[in-house]
Design an enzyme around this catalytic site. Sequence first.
Site, mmCIF file in Angstrom:
data_model
loop_
_atom_site.group_PDB
_atom_site.id
_atom_site.type_symbol
_atom_site.label_atom_id
_atom_site.label_comp_id
_atom_site.label_asym_id
_atom_site.label_seq_id
_atom_site.Cartn_x
_atom_site.Cartn_y
_atom_site.Cartn_z
ATOM 1 C CG ASP A 231 6.440 3.513 -7.312
ATOM 2 O OD1 ASP A 231 5.943 4.661 -7.367
ATOM 3 O OD2 ASP A 231 6.085 2.670 -6.486
ATOM 4 C CG ASP B 288 5.120 -3.369 -4.884
ATOM 5 O OD1 ASP B 288 5.626 -4.501 -4.990
ATOM 6 O OD2 ASP B 288 5.747 -2.380 -4.470
ATOM 7 C CG ASN B 289 7.512 -0.535 -7.515
ATOM 8 O OD1 ASN B 289 6.696 0.044 -6.800
ATOM 9 N ND2 ASN B 289 8.723 -0.837 -7.109
ATOM 10 N NE ARG C 134 0.915 1.798 -6.842
ATOM 11 C CZ ARG C 134 2.096 2.371 -6.775
ATOM 12 N NH1 ARG C 134 3.184 1.650 -6.811
ATOM 13 N NH2 ARG C 134 2.204 3.682 -6.663
ATOM 14 N N GLY D 93 2.640 3.764 1.393
ATOM 15 C CA GLY D 93 3.151 4.033 2.738
ATOM 16 C C GLY D 93 3.655 5.454 2.896
ATOM 17 N NE ARG D 94 8.579 6.271 -0.336
ATOM 18 C CZ ARG D 94 9.815 6.495 -0.730
ATOM 19 N NH1 ARG D 94 10.474 7.494 -0.204
ATOM 20 N NH2 ARG D 94 10.376 5.717 -1.617
ATOM 21 N NE ARG E 110 3.908 8.695 -7.713
ATOM 22 C CZ ARG E 110 4.400 7.523 -7.379
ATOM 23 N NH1 ARG E 110 5.558 7.120 -7.870
ATOM 24 N NH2 ARG E 110 3.745 6.729 -6.549
ATOM 25 N N GLY F 115 0.836 -1.210 0.000
ATOM 26 C CA GLY F 115 0.000 0.000 0.000
ATOM 27 C C GLY F 115 0.863 1.250 0.000
ATOM 28 N N GLY G 16 7.223 7.529 6.145
ATOM 29 C CA GLY G 16 6.269 8.243 5.297
ATOM 30 C C GLY G 16 6.890 9.344 4.462
HETATM 31 P P1 AMP Z 1 9.042 1.114 -3.193
HETATM 32 O O1 AMP Z 1 10.229 0.230 -3.054
HETATM 33 O O2 AMP Z 1 9.383 2.578 -3.141
HETATM 34 O O3 AMP Z 1 8.202 0.774 -4.363
HETATM 35 O O4 AMP Z 1 8.160 0.883 -1.885
HETATM 36 C C1 AMP Z 1 7.666 -0.374 -1.477
HETATM 37 C C2 AMP Z 1 6.706 -0.190 -0.344
HETATM 38 O O5 AMP Z 1 7.358 0.421 0.765
HETATM 39 C C3 AMP Z 1 5.517 0.687 -0.649
HETATM 40 O O6 AMP Z 1 4.439 0.198 0.085
HETATM 41 C C4 AMP Z 1 5.951 2.032 -0.124
HETATM 42 O O7 AMP Z 1 4.855 2.868 0.175
HETATM 43 C C5 AMP Z 1 6.695 1.628 1.122
HETATM 44 N N1 AMP Z 1 7.692 2.623 1.529
HETATM 45 C C6 AMP Z 1 8.873 2.908 0.931
HETATM 46 N N2 AMP Z 1 9.523 3.875 1.600
HETATM 47 C C7 AMP Z 1 8.732 4.234 2.636
HETATM 48 C C8 AMP Z 1 8.841 5.181 3.694
HETATM 49 N N3 AMP Z 1 9.903 5.967 3.831
HETATM 50 N N4 AMP Z 1 7.822 5.262 4.565
HETATM 51 C C9 AMP Z 1 6.740 4.476 4.457
HETATM 52 N N5 AMP Z 1 6.579 3.561 3.493
HETATM 53 C C10 AMP Z 1 7.562 3.435 2.585
HETATM 54 MG MG MG Z 2 6.621 1.368 -5.124
#
Ligand code: AMP
Ligand code: MG
Length: 495
Positions: A268, A258-259, A189, A98-99, A182, A96, A132
């Site tokens: 992403d 998820d990307n 996704r 997360g940020r 963005r 989900g 976040g």
């Molecule tokens: P990503 O690798 O950026 O595609 O992120 C994978 C997952 O980790 C997604 O659910 C993001 O929302 C979560 N995520 C990545 N960085 C953070 C962060 N700094 N705080 C909270 N969630 C994060």
């Molecule tokens: Mg991602």
Amino acid sequence: MMPLHTMATLETLQFDNTYSRLPDVFYRRVLPTPLPAPHLVSFNPSAAALIDLGQDEARRPEFPRCFGGDLLPTGADPVAMLYYGHQFGVYAGQLGDGRAILLGEVRNQAGEKWDLHLKGAGLTPFSRDGDGRAVLRSTIREYLCGEAMHGLGIPTTRSLCIVAGEEPVLRETVETGAMLLRMAPTHIRFGSFEAFYYRRQHDHVALLADYVIGQFFPHLAHEADKYARFFGEVAERTARLLAQWQAVGFAHGVMNSDNMSILGLTLDYGPFGFLDEYNPAFICNHSDHQGHYAFQNQPDVGYFNLRCLARALSPFLGQQEAQAALDRYEAVLAAHYEALMREKLGLREAKPDDAALIRDLLELMQAGRVDYTNLFRALGTFRQGPDEANEPLRDWFPDREAFDAWAARYQERLRAEGRRDEERKARMDRVNPQYVLRNYLAQAAIERATQHKDYAEIDRLRELLLDPFTERPGMEAYAAPPPDWGKQIIVSCSS
Ligand code: AMP
Ligand code: MG
């Protein structure tokens, strides 16, 4: 519904929040957490035009507050989107946003709808152990690469603006917190579908599929086999995307399910990289020790991710139909890649030995550690005349005799097409970029921004990369392969 901040700016944006009108199983309502002392780092008029946002809006004092999480545009309805996913080939369960927070969807005067998605917007119910936040460094990389890919003609999310604030964010070191706004028609996704499959809520899978079909594949809405055809079209878009990435020498770096955009957009941007020296084993993500997402593996990873999506749709998608679409993925990818490479070589007609001609050039480039982008650009100057030694070009290759042998085949092929060198060069210059977002170029912009709050280089790069095919006087240095320091930049998932 939660009360929203009140907002007095950007009244011009016409919101039509179709996603947050879906049942609330698909998201959680959440407000951005403001960055203290927000200021505008960069604004992109090209993306702003997509939502009819004038350049003067960015000069208003409310603007950085608005995209720094402090104020909301009138009509926004912010939510964090739910998704699950497979990461590095392994089922990862619930992820989900997360940020990132979907502020809402803006409909422009042409009737097109754009998600306003604010990344680095603070904690959400999906933040898990994260803070976040996003740091200015990674925000600049994503902002620039979205526009660079668009400039290259590759489907992608777009970048509206970056706002930074006085918030220290801890990564390997303490960095500056920032938010990226963005835009995409949707940020749904593959993993959004996986969520409800693994929760065994198949009716929600269908609801989400119907939503996506209704919004983005309306021609399928009334077909009896709409889910199979939907999956087929997603597979085809993904195939074309992967072919484009491969042809331009782009590695995503974190191709988790998820990307993967359901619209076949590049989504992403984290530790992505463009090839400098041609190396099919190129790994752009320093956290990827096994090379799971190495450049040459990415087409197969696309297939794997489509299988994840097919599984999520399996309550409505027959195995045979799914397999037919997966087979088509491979066929479309191979054919599209070959067509793109043929264009890069300036060839118009398809011939049976094209694949060998392409492969052999790539092998020579790999053996000679030749710069991928620059070689193809330079190949535009190739001359087809029988006595033509193509002197400067052959010097690019340590094994010049091997290049000569290849060049003889290429010359013969060009002569058979019977077109003038100048005409071919003009065509090749429209598909072989002069500039790509090499890591060291992004890094130079990042260092000036983070060390001196000097953001001019970000804007310069953005403008250059929006039209990467046109040589700009005085900008020759931006086409150079990386200097030694630029080869050693560590790029990881940490962002
Ligand atoms: P990503 O690798 O950026 O595609 O992120 C994978 C997952 O980790 C997604 O659910 C993001 O929302 C979560 N995520 C990545 N960085 C953070 C962060 N700094 N705080 C909270 N969630 C994060
Ligand atoms: Mg991602």
